[in-house]
Each structure stands twice: as structure tokens, then as C-alpha cells.
Scaffold this motif. Structure first.
Motif, mmCIF file in Angstrom:
data_model
loop_
_atom_site.group_PDB
_atom_site.id
_atom_site.type_symbol
_atom_site.label_atom_id
_atom_site.label_comp_id
_atom_site.label_asym_id
_atom_site.label_seq_id
_atom_site.Cartn_x
_atom_site.Cartn_y
_atom_site.Cartn_z
ATOM 1 N N THR A 69 47.966 -11.744 26.241
ATOM 2 C CA THR A 69 49.260 -11.668 25.574
ATOM 3 C C THR A 69 49.113 -11.330 24.099
ATOM 4 O OG1 THR A 69 50.193 -13.232 27.152
ATOM 5 C CG2 THR A 69 51.378 -12.947 25.085
ATOM 6 N N GLN A 70 48.127 -11.903 23.423
ATOM 7 C CA GLN A 70 47.975 -11.638 21.993
ATOM 8 C C GLN A 70 47.655 -10.172 21.716
ATOM 9 O OE1 GLN A 70 48.796 -14.032 19.649
ATOM 10 N NE2 GLN A 70 48.839 -12.215 18.368
ATOM 11 N N ALA B 103 49.470 -5.109 19.420
ATOM 12 C CA ALA B 103 49.769 -3.684 19.564
ATOM 13 C C ALA B 103 51.221 -3.396 19.169
ATOM 14 C CB ALA B 103 49.499 -3.222 20.992
ATOM 15 N N TYR B 104 52.126 -4.290 19.536
ATOM 16 C CA TYR B 104 53.534 -4.091 19.186
ATOM 17 C C TYR B 104 53.755 -4.260 17.685
ATOM 18 C CZ TYR B 104 58.412 -3.449 20.206
ATOM 19 O OH TYR B 104 59.677 -2.924 20.259
ATOM 20 N N TYR C 15 58.146 -12.278 15.956
ATOM 21 C CA TYR C 15 57.099 -13.287 15.799
ATOM 22 C C TYR C 15 55.822 -12.863 16.508
ATOM 23 C CZ TYR C 15 60.701 -16.305 13.926
ATOM 24 O OH TYR C 15 61.699 -16.822 13.150
ATOM 25 N N CYS C 16 54.708 -12.929 15.776
ATOM 26 C CA CYS C 16 53.426 -12.511 16.345
ATOM 27 C C CYS C 16 52.381 -13.620 16.315
ATOM 28 C CB CYS C 16 52.898 -11.281 15.627
ATOM 29 S SG CYS C 16 52.740 -11.448 13.838
ATOM 30 N N PRO D 62 56.125 -21.574 19.487
ATOM 31 C CA PRO D 62 56.273 -20.935 20.791
ATOM 32 C C PRO D 62 57.100 -19.651 20.750
ATOM 33 C CG PRO D 62 57.938 -22.620 20.614
ATOM 34 C CD PRO D 62 57.158 -22.608 19.303
ATOM 35 N N TYR D 63 57.247 -19.033 19.585
ATOM 36 C CA TYR D 63 58.114 -17.866 19.433
ATOM 37 C C TYR D 63 57.391 -16.534 19.585
ATOM 38 C CZ TYR D 63 60.961 -21.578 17.490
ATOM 39 O OH TYR D 63 61.642 -22.744 17.322
ATOM 40 N N ASP D 64 56.087 -16.545 19.821
ATOM 41 C CA ASP D 64 55.315 -15.306 19.906
ATOM 42 C C ASP D 64 55.948 -14.324 20.887
ATOM 43 O OD1 ASP D 64 53.517 -16.367 18.128
ATOM 44 O OD2 ASP D 64 52.031 -16.895 19.639
ATOM 45 N N GLY D 65 56.112 -13.087 20.421
ATOM 46 C CA GLY D 65 56.681 -12.035 21.253
ATOM 47 C C GLY D 65 58.191 -11.953 21.215
#
Length: 100
Positions: A21-22, A27-28, A56-57, A61-64
Motif C-alpha cells: 500500500t505504501q 507513487a500517487y 494523506y500519505c 489511519p488517513y493514508d490514501g
């Protein structure tokens, strides 16, 4: 309970427990930086040039997730900011989905 706007590939990786996932998030982030977004390490995110949106990267818990970042206490001004955010988001909408 409100819905979150999350990168499709992040949701898929979470559901199917496959892939890194990271790496998808990183990449995004690079895509957004190429579009003029700015990395703000203290927020664990990148922020659009106009400050309307945040992606959020590195803030669990907000990643993505993408969210509106700029608000106003004045109702009419806030409605205008919401419209501007929605226009900005449409540029990236195909990359995202909702998550409850």
C-alpha cells in the motif's frame, strides 16, 4: 457515519491484503507533486496549490485519503470553497472511491 474518499488501489490492497500500500501511495504522491501539489511533512500529506485539498500519505489511519482542507466560517464563502474543491476533485475522481 460519514464516508471517506480513498484511493481505489489502497482500498483494494486493504480488502485483498495484497501488494504494498505504501508504494501505491508514494507513487500517487509523485503524480500530485508533478501536478503542482506541495509535500507538507508535518501534516503527513501533500496539499494542492490552492490549499483546497489534502492527500494523506503518512498519517495513519488517513493514508490514501483525500479531503477538503480549506474552510471558511462565512457560509457563502464556504459554499464557494466547496464548489472549488469539487471542481478540483473531479480532476482526480477516477482514482478514488468511497469507504465507510
Amino acid at each position: 457515519m460519514s464516508q471517506s474518499i480513498i484511493l481505489k488501489k489502497v482500498k483494494e490492497n486493504f480488502i485483498h491484503r495484497n501488494g504494498n500500500t505504501q508504494e501505491v501511495i508514494d507513487a500517487y504522491v509523485q503524480k500530485l507533486i508533478q501536478d503542482g501539489w506541495h509535500k507538507v511533512p508535518i501534516e503527513g500529506a501533500v496539499i494542492s496549490q490552492d490549499g483546497l485539498a489534502i492527500f494523506y500519505c503518512s498519517r495513519c489511519p488517513y493514508d490514501g485519503q483525500m479531503q477538503r482542507y480549506k474552510f471558511s466560517r462565512i457560509k457563502e464563502e464556504d459554499e464557494c470553497l466547496e464548489q472549488q474543491y469539487q471542481q478540483l476533485f473531479q480532476r482526480y475522481a477516477d482514482d478514488f472511491t468511497t469507504w465507510k
